[in-house]
Design a protein around this motif. Structure first.
Motif, PDB file in Angstrom:
ATOM      1  N   ASN A  27       0.817  -1.202   0.000  1.00  0.00           N
ATOM      2  CA  ASN A  27       0.000   0.000   0.000  1.00  0.00           C
ATOM      3  C   ASN A  27       0.857   1.261   0.000  1.00  0.00           C
ATOM      4  OD1 ASN A  27      -2.712   1.099   0.069  1.00  0.00           O
ATOM      5  ND2 ASN A  27      -2.240   1.829   2.124  1.00  0.00           N
ATOM      6  N   ASN A  28       1.979   1.224   0.660  1.00  0.00           N
ATOM      7  CA  ASN A  28       2.870   2.381   0.694  1.00  0.00           C
ATOM      8  C   ASN A  28       3.440   2.671  -0.693  1.00  0.00           C
ATOM      9  OD1 ASN A  28       3.944   4.331   2.579  1.00  0.00           O
ATOM     10  ND2 ASN A  28       5.961   3.483   2.140  1.00  0.00           N
ATOM     11  N   TYR A  29       3.666   1.604  -1.464  1.00  0.00           N
ATOM     12  CA  TYR A  29       4.225   1.754  -2.807  1.00  0.00           C
ATOM     13  C   TYR A  29       3.151   2.178  -3.804  1.00  0.00           C
ATOM     14  CZ  TYR A  29       6.580   0.569  -7.192  1.00  0.00           C
ATOM     15  OH  TYR A  29       7.117   0.618  -8.463  1.00  0.00           O
ATOM     16  N   HIS A  30       2.011   1.516  -3.780  1.00  0.00           N
ATOM     17  CA  HIS A  30       0.938   1.774  -4.753  1.00  0.00           C
ATOM     18  C   HIS A  30      -0.013   2.892  -4.302  1.00  0.00           C
ATOM     19  CE1 HIS A  30       1.972  -1.575  -7.370  1.00  0.00           C
ATOM     20  NE2 HIS A  30       2.129  -2.307  -6.288  1.00  0.00           N
ATOM     21  N   LYS A  31       0.137   3.341  -3.039  1.00  0.00           N
ATOM     22  CA  LYS A  31      -0.570   4.489  -2.470  1.00  0.00           C
ATOM     23  C   LYS A  31      -2.014   4.208  -2.071  1.00  0.00           C
ATOM     24  CE  LYS A  31       3.177   6.742  -3.121  1.00  0.00           C
ATOM     25  NZ  LYS A  31       4.131   6.813  -1.970  1.00  0.00           N
ATOM     26  N   ASN A  32      -2.732   3.403  -2.848  1.00  0.00           N
ATOM     27  CA  ASN A  32      -4.156   3.213  -2.558  1.00  0.00           C
ATOM     28  C   ASN A  32      -4.627   1.878  -3.110  1.00  0.00           C
ATOM     29  OD1 ASN A  32      -6.926   3.545  -2.019  1.00  0.00           O
ATOM     30  ND2 ASN A  32      -7.251   4.563  -3.993  1.00  0.00           N
ATOM     31  N   ILE A  33      -4.587   0.838  -2.263  1.00  0.00           N
ATOM     32  CA  ILE A  33      -5.015  -0.481  -2.707  1.00  0.00           C
ATOM     33  C   ILE A  33      -6.098  -1.020  -1.767  1.00  0.00           C
ATOM     34  CG2 ILE A  33      -2.796  -1.025  -3.771  1.00  0.00           C
ATOM     35  CD1 ILE A  33      -2.174  -2.778  -1.329  1.00  0.00           C
ATOM     36  N   GLY A  34      -6.795  -2.058  -2.254  1.00  0.00           N
ATOM     37  CA  GLY A  34      -7.721  -2.791  -1.404  1.00  0.00           C
ATOM     38  C   GLY A  34      -7.068  -4.081  -0.960  1.00  0.00           C
ATOM     39  N   ILE A  35      -7.779  -4.831  -0.137  1.00  0.00           N
ATOM     40  CA  ILE A  35      -7.226  -6.101   0.326  1.00  0.00           C
ATOM     41  C   ILE A  35      -8.327  -7.151   0.423  1.00  0.00           C
ATOM     42  CG2 ILE A  35      -7.444  -5.453   2.775  1.00  0.00           C
ATOM     43  CD1 ILE A  35      -4.814  -7.060   3.232  1.00  0.00           C
ATOM     44  N   ILE A  36      -8.005  -8.365  -0.047  1.00  0.00           N
ATOM     45  CA  ILE A  36      -8.881  -9.528   0.136  1.00  0.00           C
ATOM     46  C   ILE A  36      -8.166 -10.483   1.079  1.00  0.00           C
ATOM     47  CG2 ILE A  36     -10.038 -11.474  -0.973  1.00  0.00           C
ATOM     48  CD1 ILE A  36     -10.229  -9.825  -3.514  1.00  0.00           C
ATOM     49  N   TRP A  37      -8.797 -10.757   2.188  1.00  0.00           N
ATOM     50  CA  TRP A  37      -8.226 -11.548   3.283  1.00  0.00           C
ATOM     51  C   TRP A  37      -8.927 -12.899   3.296  1.00  0.00           C
ATOM     52  CZ3 TRP A  37      -4.251  -9.683   6.253  1.00  0.00           C
ATOM     53  CH2 TRP A  37      -3.956 -10.333   7.454  1.00  0.00           C
ATOM     54  N   ILE A  38      -8.297 -13.905   2.726  1.00  0.00           N
ATOM     55  CA  ILE A  38      -8.900 -15.238   2.610  1.00  0.00           C
ATOM     56  C   ILE A  38      -8.426 -16.056   3.800  1.00  0.00           C
ATOM     57  CG2 ILE A  38      -9.151 -17.276   1.152  1.00  0.00           C
ATOM     58  CD1 ILE A  38      -8.396 -15.467  -1.244  1.00  0.00           C
ATOM     59  N   ASP A  39      -9.331 -16.312   4.749  1.00  0.00           N
ATOM     60  CA  ASP A  39      -8.887 -16.810   6.052  1.00  0.00           C
ATOM     61  C   ASP A  39     -10.076 -17.366   6.814  1.00  0.00           C
ATOM     62  OD1 ASP A  39      -7.632 -17.161   8.545  1.00  0.00           O
ATOM     63  OD2 ASP A  39      -6.485 -15.308   8.361  1.00  0.00           O
ATOM     64  N   ALA A  40      -9.839 -18.399   7.600  1.00  0.00           N
ATOM     65  CA  ALA A  40     -10.879 -18.909   8.493  1.00  0.00           C
ATOM     66  C   ALA A  40     -11.147 -17.947   9.650  1.00  0.00           C
ATOM     67  CB  ALA A  40     -10.469 -20.271   9.046  1.00  0.00           C
ATOM     68  N   HIS A  41     -10.167 -17.076   9.927  1.00  0.00           N
ATOM     69  CA  HIS A  41     -10.295 -16.086  10.998  1.00  0.00           C
ATOM     70  C   HIS A  41     -10.218 -14.689  10.392  1.00  0.00           C
ATOM     71  CE1 HIS A  41      -8.393 -19.766  12.598  1.00  0.00           C
ATOM     72  NE2 HIS A  41      -9.234 -19.578  13.611  1.00  0.00           N
ATOM     73  N   THR A  42     -10.765 -13.721  11.094  1.00  0.00           N
ATOM     74  CA  THR A  42     -10.766 -12.362  10.553  1.00  0.00           C
ATOM     75  C   THR A  42      -9.546 -11.559  10.992  1.00  0.00           C
ATOM     76  OG1 THR A  42     -12.124 -11.572  12.392  1.00  0.00           O
ATOM     77  CG2 THR A  42     -13.276 -12.295  10.394  1.00  0.00           C
ATOM     78  N   ASP A  43      -8.840 -12.018  12.039  1.00  0.00           N
ATOM     79  CA  ASP A  43      -7.605 -11.360  12.500  1.00  0.00           C
ATOM     80  C   ASP A  43      -7.812  -9.873  12.746  1.00  0.00           C
ATOM     81  OD1 ASP A  43      -6.485 -13.834  12.244  1.00  0.00           O
ATOM     82  OD2 ASP A  43      -5.339 -13.394  10.440  1.00  0.00           O
ATOM     83  N   TYR A  44      -8.929  -9.527  13.388  1.00  0.00           N
ATOM     84  CA  TYR A  44      -9.297  -8.136  13.594  1.00  0.00           C
ATOM     85  C   TYR A  44      -9.387  -7.784  15.076  1.00  0.00           C
ATOM     86  CZ  TYR A  44     -10.619  -3.936  11.017  1.00  0.00           C
ATOM     87  OH  TYR A  44     -10.613  -2.697  10.417  1.00  0.00           O
ATOM     88  N   ASN A  45      -8.622  -8.480  15.893  1.00  0.00           N
ATOM     89  CA  ASN A  45      -8.533  -8.099  17.294  1.00  0.00           C
ATOM     90  C   ASN A  45      -7.617  -6.895  17.455  1.00  0.00           C
ATOM     91  OD1 ASN A  45     -10.068  -9.732  19.274  1.00  0.00           O
ATOM     92  ND2 ASN A  45      -9.060 -11.446  18.238  1.00  0.00           N
ATOM     93  N   THR A  46      -7.680  -6.262  18.598  1.00  0.00           N
ATOM     94  CA  THR A  46      -6.767  -5.185  18.984  1.00  0.00           C
ATOM     95  C   THR A  46      -6.144  -5.588  20.320  1.00  0.00           C
ATOM     96  OG1 THR A  46      -8.393  -3.933  20.259  1.00  0.00           O
ATOM     97  CG2 THR A  46      -8.299  -3.515  17.883  1.00  0.00           C
ATOM     98  N   PHE A  47      -5.240  -4.753  20.832  1.00  0.00           N
ATOM     99  CA  PHE A  47      -4.653  -5.047  22.137  1.00  0.00           C
ATOM    100  C   PHE A  47      -5.719  -5.018  23.229  1.00  0.00           C
ATOM    101  CE2 PHE A  47      -1.013  -3.338  19.714  1.00  0.00           C
ATOM    102  CZ  PHE A  47      -0.157  -4.417  19.835  1.00  0.00           C
ATOM    103  N   ASP A  48      -6.821  -4.331  22.982  1.00  0.00           N
ATOM    104  CA  ASP A  48      -7.912  -4.262  23.959  1.00  0.00           C
ATOM    105  C   ASP A  48      -8.831  -5.477  23.919  1.00  0.00           C
ATOM    106  OD1 ASP A  48      -7.111  -1.717  24.836  1.00  0.00           O
ATOM    107  OD2 ASP A  48      -8.262  -0.745  23.250  1.00  0.00           O
ATOM    108  N   THR A  49      -8.906  -6.145  22.769  1.00  0.00           N
ATOM    109  CA  THR A  49      -9.879  -7.226  22.628  1.00  0.00           C
ATOM    110  C   THR A  49      -9.252  -8.619  22.523  1.00  0.00           C
ATOM    111  OG1 THR A  49      -9.962  -7.064  20.195  1.00  0.00           O
ATOM    112  CG2 THR A  49     -11.484  -5.671  21.462  1.00  0.00           C
ATOM    113  N   THR A  50      -7.939  -8.698  22.302  1.00  0.00           N
ATOM    114  CA  THR A  50      -7.315 -10.010  22.159  1.00  0.00           C
ATOM    115  C   THR A  50      -7.471 -10.835  23.430  1.00  0.00           C
ATOM    116  OG1 THR A  50      -5.259 -11.214  21.689  1.00  0.00           O
ATOM    117  CG2 THR A  50      -5.045  -9.087  22.807  1.00  0.00           C
ATOM    118  N   ILE A  51      -7.735 -12.102  23.263  1.00  0.00           N
ATOM    119  CA  ILE A  51      -7.878 -13.011  24.394  1.00  0.00           C
ATOM    120  C   ILE A  51      -6.551 -13.696  24.702  1.00  0.00           C
ATOM    121  CG2 ILE A  51      -9.066 -15.081  25.224  1.00  0.00           C
ATOM    122  CD1 ILE A  51     -11.392 -14.318  23.356  1.00  0.00           C
ATOM    123  N   THR A  52      -5.795 -14.011  23.658  1.00  0.00           N
ATOM    124  CA  THR A  52      -4.566 -14.799  23.809  1.00  0.00           C
ATOM    125  C   THR A  52      -3.298 -13.957  23.875  1.00  0.00           C
ATOM    126  OG1 THR A  52      -4.224 -15.018  21.415  1.00  0.00           O
ATOM    127  CG2 THR A  52      -5.646 -16.654  22.491  1.00  0.00           C
TER     128      THR A  52
END
Length: 240
Positions: free
Chosen positions: A116-141
Motif C-alpha cells: 500500500n505504501n508503494y501503490h498508495k491506494n489499494i484494497g485487500i482480500i483476506w482469505i482466512d478462516a479467521h478475521t484477525d481483527y482483534n486489537t490489544f484491547d480485545t485479544t484473548i490470547t
C-alpha cells in the motif's frame, strides 16, 4: 502459514515481462506455538526458476509464551516486520512482483503495508478462516497473529505499524472471505469499521465465483490494485 501476492491492474504485456520474487518470511513470533517459521523454505525449495529471498528471525530471539502477556513478542515482531517491509519495498522499486510466504499471519502487516505504501491506494482480500481483527484491547490470547488486519486498517494497533508507515488500507476496501471463527469482541471491531465479511456459509449459499466477484468489486473500488492474503487454514483440514 500465509501467502501474500498483490493483484495490480496491469496489461498482459506487463504480466509477460514481470519478474517474480518469492520472500520466505520465516517467523513464528506472532503465535505461542513453534514451527510456522519452517514452512516457507519447504514450500519454495523446488521453485528453482525464481528469485528467492529469505528473512529469518534472529537467533537471539526468545519467544514469550506467557498466557497473561497480551502483547507477546511485540518488539520482536516489529523488528522482523521492519526488515520484511524494507525488503518488499526494495523489490517493488525494482519493478518486480513480490510473493511473500510466511510464517504466522503477523507478517501480513509488513507485506500489505509495503504494497500500500508503494501503490498508495489499494484494497485487500483476506482469505482466512479467521478475521484477525482483534486489537490489544480485545485479544484473548495476546498472540499477535490475531491482530494483523486491524493493524493494516490502522485500527487501534499503531504499536504494530508506527515503525512502518501511516498509510493504511481503507476498511471499506477490505474484504474477508471464508471466515468461520470470529471472536465476540472482534466482531464488534469489524462492524464498527464496516469491513465486509463473507463466511463459509455465504460461500455455500452463493458459490465461490459469486463471492469472489463481489470481493474483487469491493476491494477494487477506486483503488490502484488489490493485495491478497491467503491463510492456509481457510482450506478444510481434510483437503489440506
Amino acid at each position: 502459514m500465509s501467502i501474500h501476492p498483490i493483484y495490480v491492474i496491469i496489461s498482459k504485456k506487463e504480466v509477460d515481462n514481470m519478474k517474480y520474487t518469492f520472500i520466505n518470511a520465516n517467523s513464528d513470533l506472532g503465535v505461542h506455538i513453534d514451527g510456522t517459521n519452517k514452512g516457507p523454505n519447504l514450500i519454495t525449495r523446488n521453485f528453482l526458476d525464481y528469485e528467492k529471498i529469505t528473512i529469518e528471525k534472529t537467533n537471539t530471539t526468545r519467544k514469550s509464551k506467557d498466557k497473561s502477556d497480551l502483547a507477546k513478542n511485540l518488539d520482536s515482531v516489529n523488528s522482523f516486520n521492519k526488515l520484511l517491509f524494507d525488503k518488499i519495498t526494495n523489490i517493488l522499486n525494482e519493478n518486480k512482483f513480490p510473493i511473500t510466504i510466511g510464517g504466522d499471519h503477523s507478517i501480513a502487516i509488513a507485506s500489505a503495508l509495503a504494497s500500500n505504501n508503494y501503490h498508495k491506494n489499494i484494497g485487500i482480500i483476506w482469505i482466512d478462516a479467521h478475521t484477525d481483527y482483534n486489537t490489544f484491547d480485545t485479544t484473548i490470547t495476546g498472540n499477535l497473529h490475531g491482530l494483523p488486519l486491524a493493524a493494516i486498517n490502522g485500527y487501534k494497533t499503531t504499536d504494530l505499524t508506527k515503525h512502518l508507515t501511516n498509510n493504511y488500507i481503507n476498511p471499506q476496501n477490505t474484504v474477508i472471505v471464508g471466515a468461520r471463527s470470529i471472536d465476540e469482541l472482534e466482531l464488534v471491531n469489524l462492524k464498527k469499521n464496516n469491513v465486509t465479511v463473507f463466511t463459509t456459509e455465504d460461500i455455500k449459499k452463493e458459490g465461490i465465483n459469486s463471492i469472489m466477484k463481489k470481493a474483487f468489486d469491493i476491494a477494487g473500488n477506486n483503488t490502484e490494485g488489490i493485495h491478497i492474503s491467503y491463510d492456509l487454514d481457510y482450506i478444510d483440514p481434510i483437503d489440506a
